[in-house]
Scaffold this active site. Structure first.
Site, mmCIF file in Angstrom:
data_model
loop_
_atom_site.group_PDB
_atom_site.id
_atom_site.type_symbol
_atom_site.label_atom_id
_atom_site.label_comp_id
_atom_site.label_asym_id
_atom_site.label_seq_id
_atom_site.Cartn_x
_atom_site.Cartn_y
_atom_site.Cartn_z
ATOM 1 N N HIS A 82 -29.723 -15.748 20.297
ATOM 2 C CA HIS A 82 -29.962 -16.926 21.131
ATOM 3 C C HIS A 82 -31.310 -16.799 21.839
ATOM 4 O O HIS A 82 -31.444 -16.048 22.797
ATOM 5 C CB HIS A 82 -28.828 -17.070 22.147
ATOM 6 C CG HIS A 82 -28.919 -18.297 23.001
ATOM 7 N ND1 HIS A 82 -27.915 -18.645 23.878
ATOM 8 C CD2 HIS A 82 -29.879 -19.256 23.120
ATOM 9 C CE1 HIS A 82 -28.263 -19.756 24.508
ATOM 10 N NE2 HIS A 82 -29.454 -20.141 24.070
ATOM 11 N N LYS A 85 -34.193 -21.647 25.494
ATOM 12 C CA LYS A 85 -34.707 -23.010 25.446
ATOM 13 C C LYS A 85 -34.968 -23.527 24.033
ATOM 14 O O LYS A 85 -35.933 -24.237 23.772
ATOM 15 C CB LYS A 85 -35.977 -23.142 26.293
ATOM 16 C CG LYS A 85 -35.891 -22.528 27.678
ATOM 17 C CD LYS A 85 -34.605 -22.897 28.421
ATOM 18 C CE LYS A 85 -34.502 -24.366 28.745
ATOM 19 N NZ LYS A 85 -33.205 -24.705 29.419
ATOM 20 N N THR A 89 -27.685 -23.074 23.566
ATOM 21 C CA THR A 89 -26.436 -23.271 24.311
ATOM 22 C C THR A 89 -25.581 -24.330 23.632
ATOM 23 O O THR A 89 -24.374 -24.157 23.447
ATOM 24 C CB THR A 89 -26.735 -23.674 25.764
ATOM 25 O OG1 THR A 89 -27.452 -22.613 26.407
ATOM 26 C CG2 THR A 89 -25.454 -23.944 26.529
ATOM 27 N N HIS A 139 -29.765 -12.537 26.514
ATOM 28 C CA HIS A 139 -30.684 -13.026 25.475
ATOM 29 C C HIS A 139 -31.288 -11.857 24.683
ATOM 30 O O HIS A 139 -32.513 -11.750 24.532
ATOM 31 C CB HIS A 139 -31.791 -13.879 26.085
ATOM 32 C CG HIS A 139 -31.335 -15.239 26.521
ATOM 33 N ND1 HIS A 139 -31.049 -16.258 25.636
ATOM 34 C CD2 HIS A 139 -31.080 -15.745 27.757
ATOM 35 C CE1 HIS A 139 -30.662 -17.339 26.296
ATOM 36 N NE2 HIS A 139 -30.663 -17.052 27.584
ATOM 37 N N THR A 306 -25.545 -34.222 17.173
ATOM 38 C CA THR A 306 -26.294 -35.372 17.684
ATOM 39 C C THR A 306 -27.733 -34.966 17.942
ATOM 40 O O THR A 306 -27.989 -33.919 18.548
ATOM 41 C CB THR A 306 -25.668 -35.906 18.988
ATOM 42 O OG1 THR A 306 -24.291 -36.237 18.748
ATOM 43 C CG2 THR A 306 -26.411 -37.133 19.476
#
Length: 439
Positions: A82, A85, A89, A139, A306
Site C-alpha cells: 500500500h 495516496k 485505502t 506502509h 467507481t
C-alpha cells in the site's frame, strides 16, 4: 543483487552490503574488485541477476498474459503493498468487503481489521492493512514486506511443518503529480507516518541517513513551496523507492554512489519488481483495474469499481511552473508510471483479445454442435427411396463463407497476438486512446 550501468559503457556500479561500499565491475567479469582493491568477491550470480533485470526491463512483450493459480484453500497469500495516496485505502476495502468468496471476510462496525480466513481454516489468505494490520510496519515497502511477510505468516507454525507458500504481491500506482499533491494536502492536515520503520538490511535508518523535514510533532500547515524545498522529503519519487530493492543502493546511505546512479538503479529495480508482481492497478483506470484483478486471480467483485475524478488533489490549482517543479522532483516516478501504464494497458488489451477469442471459440463449438444435430435429424427423416436435396448455389456460397470464417478464426486463435490494438474496436491509436479514456 543487481548491477546498473554506470557512466562508463564498460562497467557497472553495485552496492555490496558485505563490503559496505559501491563496487564497479566489467560486464562478464567473474570476479570484481572493490574501489579500495582490498577484497574480491565472486559475481557470476550477480551478473546473471543483472542480465535478468535488464531483460525484464527492456522486453515488454515477455509477460502480458498475467494469470495466477491462486489457491485460497491452500497456503497461498495475497500481499498488498500500500503506497500512500494512491487510492490504496479504497482498493484495500474492496479486498475485504467486495469479493465473492465461499467464506467472506468478517468485518464488524468499529473494528479497523477484518477476519479473512480460508474456507475450513483459521488462517488468513490476505496480508493487508484491513486484514492483518500494519504487521510489517506502517506502509511497509517492497524491501520490508519481502523480508518480513514470510516470517510473520509462519510465526505460528512448527518449524518442521512450515507450508510451502506462494506470495502474490499486488499494488496500486497513481499519476505522480496528483499523488504528490495529495500527499502534501494530507501532510498539511497533520499526517506524519512517523511510525513507519523503513527497515532495510535488518535495521532502520539513522537520523543522519534520513533527516526530518520538520522539527515539531508534525508538519501541519506547511505550504507547497516548503513541501517541495525539503531535500529529505520521502514524497519525492515515493512510488519508485517503495517498489525497489533498497539494499541494492546501500539502503538509506546516500553516500554509496551518486544521486543519478542511485535513482537509476532504484528505477530499474522498481520496474522489475512491478513486472514480477502478480497484479498492479492504476488509480486512473478503476474499471480496468477491477477487470485485470478478477482475471488474474479468478475472483469476482460484488459491486463494480467507481471512477472518482474529484479528489482533494484535483481541486488544487497549481501554476504551470509549480507543476514543472513537481515533475522534476518526481522524474523517476514519472518514468516508472509511464512504464507501468504502458504495461497495464497492454495487459488489458491482451486479456480482452483472449476473452473475445474464447467467446468466439465457444460460439464455433455451439454452431458445430447444432449443425451436427440438424444433419443427424435430416438423415433420420429421409425415406429409402429419397435422395438428399441438393443445396442451391446461394446455400453453397454461404456455407463456404462460414467455413472460411471459421478457419480464419482458428488460425487467428493460434497466433501470438501480432498486434496489440484490436482493429475491430480501434482502427487507429487515437481511437484506442479514446476508448481507454471512456473507462
Amino acid at each position: 543483487m543487481f548491477a546498473r550501468a554506470g557512466p562508463s559503457a564498460t562497467c557497472y556500479t553495485i552496492w555490496d552490503p558485505g563490503l559496505k561500499t559501491a563496487v564497479r565491475l566489467a560486464p562478464g567479469a567473474g570476479v570484481m574488485r572493490s574501489k579500495t582493491g582490498s577484497k574480491e568477491i565472486r559475481t557470476s550470480q550477480k551478473m546473471e541477476l543483472w542480465s535478468a533485470l535488464s531483460l525484464a526491463s527492456t522486453s515488454p512483450k515477455l509477460d502480458l498474459n498475467r494469470v495466477v493459480d491462486f489457491n485460497i484453500k491452500g497456503d497461498d497469500v495475497i500481499v498488498f503493498l500500500h503506497i500512500q495516496k494512491t487510492g490504496g485505502t479504497t482498493f484495500g476495502r474492496h479486498l475485504v468487503r467486495n469479493i465473492q468468496l465461499e467464506r467472506p471476510c468478517e468485518c464488524h462496525a468499529g473494528q479497523k481489521k477484518c477476519t479473512c480466513f480460508r474456507p475450513g481454516k483459521k488462517e488468513t489468505w490476505l496480508f493487508s492493512r484491513f486484514s492483518t494490520g500494519w504487521s510489517c510496519g506502517l506502509h511497509a515497502d517492497w524491501t520490508e514486506l519481502t523480508s518480513c511477510v514470510p516470517s510473520r505468516m509462519d510465526s505460528g507454525e512448527v518449524p518442521e511443518n512450515l507450508p510451502s507458500r506462494n506470495y502474490y504481491y499486488i499494488t496500486i500506482l497513481r499519476d505522480p503529480v496528483s499523488r504528490y499533491l495529495s500527499e502534501w494536502r494530507h501532510v498539511q492536515r497533520g499526517a506524519t507516518w512517523k511510525a513507519s520503520l523503513h527497515v532495510c538490511d535488518g535495521r532502520s535508518p539513522t537520523l543522519s541517513e534520513l533527516p526530518s523535514c520538520y522539527s515539531g510533532d508534525d508538519w501541519s500547515g506547511c505550504s507547497l513551496q516548503e513541501f517541495m524545498d525539503c531535500p529529505y522529503n520521502l514524497a519525492n519519487n515515493r512510488q519508485t523507492r517503495m517498489l525497489a530493492d533498497l539494499s541494492l543502493v546501500g539502503c538509506y546511505n546516500v553516500s554509496a554512489m551518486s544521486e543519478e546512479e542511485r535513482w537509476a538503479v532504484l528505477l530499474e529495480s522498481a520496474k522489475r519488481n512491478l513486472r514480477g508482481m502478480a497484479f498492479f492497478g492504476l488509480t486512473e483506470y478503476q474499471r480496468k483495474t477491477q477487470y485485470l484483478f478478477e482475471r488474474t486471480f479468478n475472483l469476482e467483485f460484488i459491486a463494480p469499481f467507481t471512477q472518482l475524478n474529484g479528489t482533494r488533489a484535483s481541486s488544487v490549482e497549481v501554476p504551470s511552473e509549480t507543476q514543472h517543479r513537481i515533475l522534476q522532483l518526481n522524474r523517476w516516478d514519472v518514468e516508472l508510471y509511464e512504464y507501468a501504464r504502458d504495461l497495464f494497458l497492454q495487459r488489458f488489451q491482451v486479456a480482452r483479445q483472449q476473452e473475445r477469442r474464447q467467446a468466439r471459440q465457444r460460439r464455433q463449438q455451439e454452431r458445430r454442435r447444432l449443425r451436427g444435430r440438424f444433419t443427424t435429424k435430416q438423415g433420420t427423416q429421409l425415406k429409402p427411396t429419397e435422395t438428399p436435396r441438393q443445396p442451391d448455389r446461394h446455400s453453397v456460397v454461404t456455407e463456404e463463407q462460414h467455413r472460411g470464417k471459421a478457419d480464419g478464426d482458428n488460425v487467428e486463435s493460434e497466433m501470438l497476438l501480432p498486434d496489440w490494438w484490436d482493429l475491430d474496436e480501434n482502427s487507429t491509436m487515437e481511437d484506442y486512446m479514446d476508448n481507454v479514456e471512456q473507462w
